[in-house]
Design a protein around this motif. Sequence first.
Motif, mmCIF file in Angstrom:
data_model
loop_
_atom_site.group_PDB
_atom_site.id
_atom_site.type_symbol
_atom_site.label_atom_id
_atom_site.label_comp_id
_atom_site.label_asym_id
_atom_site.label_seq_id
_atom_site.Cartn_x
_atom_site.Cartn_y
_atom_site.Cartn_z
ATOM 1 N N ILE A 37 47.174 -51.262 -6.590
ATOM 2 C CA ILE A 37 48.627 -51.403 -6.477
ATOM 3 C C ILE A 37 49.322 -50.521 -7.507
ATOM 4 O O ILE A 37 50.309 -49.834 -7.204
ATOM 5 C CB ILE A 37 49.038 -52.879 -6.664
ATOM 6 N N VAL B 109 49.296 -50.562 0.107
ATOM 7 C CA VAL B 109 50.516 -50.519 -0.700
ATOM 8 C C VAL B 109 51.275 -49.224 -0.468
ATOM 9 O O VAL B 109 52.508 -49.222 -0.369
ATOM 10 C CB VAL B 109 50.175 -50.704 -2.191
ATOM 11 N N GLN C 189 59.541 -60.121 -11.277
ATOM 12 C CA GLN C 189 58.193 -59.585 -11.078
ATOM 13 C C GLN C 189 57.259 -59.970 -12.228
ATOM 14 O O GLN C 189 56.113 -60.397 -12.002
ATOM 15 C CB GLN C 189 58.256 -58.055 -10.948
ATOM 16 N N VAL D 86 57.030 -53.024 -9.530
ATOM 17 C CA VAL D 86 55.685 -53.350 -9.020
ATOM 18 C C VAL D 86 54.625 -52.865 -10.004
ATOM 19 O O VAL D 86 53.642 -53.569 -10.284
ATOM 20 C CB VAL D 86 55.463 -52.721 -7.633
ATOM 21 N N ASN E 4 51.329 -61.618 -3.401
ATOM 22 C CA ASN E 4 51.083 -60.180 -3.471
ATOM 23 C C ASN E 4 51.933 -59.410 -2.479
ATOM 24 O O ASN E 4 52.562 -58.405 -2.810
ATOM 25 C CB ASN E 4 49.600 -59.881 -3.216
ATOM 26 N N SER F 124 51.579 -47.304 -6.574
ATOM 27 C CA SER F 124 52.980 -47.292 -7.000
ATOM 28 C C SER F 124 53.290 -46.039 -7.814
ATOM 29 O O SER F 124 54.327 -45.399 -7.613
ATOM 30 C CB SER F 124 53.289 -48.548 -7.826
ATOM 31 N N TYR G 149 59.974 -49.431 -7.254
ATOM 32 C CA TYR G 149 58.527 -49.309 -7.353
ATOM 33 C C TYR G 149 58.043 -49.510 -8.792
ATOM 34 O O TYR G 149 56.921 -49.969 -9.029
ATOM 35 C CB TYR G 149 58.068 -47.939 -6.850
ATOM 36 N N ASN H 168 55.911 -59.820 -3.279
ATOM 37 C CA ASN H 168 56.406 -59.115 -4.462
ATOM 38 C C ASN H 168 56.097 -57.628 -4.465
ATOM 39 O O ASN H 168 56.860 -56.837 -5.023
ATOM 40 C CB ASN H 168 55.828 -59.754 -5.730
ATOM 41 N N SER H 169 54.982 -57.236 -3.839
ATOM 42 C CA SER H 169 54.592 -55.823 -3.871
ATOM 43 C C SER H 169 55.175 -55.017 -2.726
ATOM 44 O O SER H 169 55.359 -53.798 -2.866
ATOM 45 C CB SER H 169 53.058 -55.695 -3.847
ATOM 46 N N ALA I 226 51.919 -55.117 -12.074
ATOM 47 C CA ALA I 226 50.488 -54.818 -11.936
ATOM 48 C C ALA I 226 49.833 -54.639 -13.300
ATOM 49 O O ALA I 226 48.696 -55.079 -13.519
ATOM 50 C CB ALA I 226 50.291 -53.569 -11.085
#
Length: 466
Positions: free
Chosen positions: A182, A48, A357, A299, A273, A186, A296, A276-277, A303
């Motif tokens: 993740i 990531v 998201q 994300v 994953n 982020s 970010y 979207n990430s 998460a």
Amino acid sequence: MFKHASSIPETSESETASSPSLSVSDSMRRRATIASVLGNALEWFDFVVYGLLSAMIARLFFPSDNPTNSVLLGFATLGISFGARPIGGLAFGIYADRYGRKKALTLIFCLMALGTLMIAFLPTYASIGIAAPLTLVLARMIQGFSAGGEFGSATATLIEFAPKGRRGLYGSFQMVSQIVAILLASIFVVVLTKTFPESALTNWGWRLPFLVGALVGPVGVYLRHRLAESPEFQAEVERLGDRPSTPFRTVVENHRVELFASFCMVAALTARNYVNSIYLPNFAVTHLGMAQANAYLTVMMAACVMGVLVPFTGWLSDYVSRRWVIGFGLLANAVLYPILFTRFADAYTFVALVQLQLGSAVAYAFVVGPAAAQLAEIFPVGVRSVGVSLAYNAAVMLFGGMAPFILAWFGSVAQNAYGPVYYIAAVALLCLIGLRLVSLSKERHASQCAAPGEAAVASPAREQQA
């Protein structure tokens, strides 16, 4: 109240329970859980971070007059490491099924830390020219090779140490480790972009998360070295009187349907994953001018939602058929994703991206939570690691690692922003096919075991009943 969905006890679990030498203490189970999830977390943290910083890394290692070309090359490097994953999955899967989970997991972590350390200290194109991108590709391939064996071996370990009737919950810890990674990645990148000016980030700041990841290496190696061997693997060795000799040939010859079913399920599991990430935040920054920190942040929010819901859905799948829980998540996402993406495509605002998201995260938590247990239970213990590794890495390579590149290419050629909707819909259909194949495989196995005297040797992969 709910009743446990698993009505047929596993052969290996009953053997374990009856053998004092194979009993599992709470401390052993706790150590196995931590050691298993840590490597998976490091893999996803590194991935990531690389994905979120790919635009900057692309400029440093793949300089070009056309920024789009640099981004495409950066995404290609992200995806090219996935070419090594099936090879690593095959090698470490065979190793884990022949010589044990502990040895495989320890070696995997060593290689994973080495690749991360190489990236942390790698000079850029401006310093060493063409050697920079070539070495970057080598480091990513080392990571890909080691990561290829991580999920299958670690998932097998988690599932095999889980208490009876709690495989869904314990398997969800593997997925939670990805989510936490993740989230941490982020947060790390947001703090970097907020703390340091662009010049400092470009010069040295981007290396910090990779350096932190490399420093986790010795801790992971120590924990895995102290890990006890899987009780189910030991029981299988005792049952056979020797270690499994040909797990690859066995899984290919006798479990082709299970391999393809697992491949289909992982395709849907991984596509969301990576889209979207990785793809959506970069798309928002590169094409919409959204601030990096805001992109970010979406994300991180997703998460957090999945980190709360995934253990619940994993626990739920211990009481309700895993296939029904996964199917519900696919259906919910099929309804929500096109609606929320259309709103995002129409508005291109931070709020619309947050809605996309979070809505997708809630729906997909029902797919992710039971996934690890569902994948592991498809295969008998003697071929579990290589079976899960082959299916997982082939699907991740084709539908995950290359997703950002494919969607970026599709958007530039077709001039159509709806690539993620089409992509996720296609892999969701694949997952439904996989779930149906799992059901048919269970029915076939049940009919084979219906003869007198055969039920006692039913495959340990058949614990879960619809």
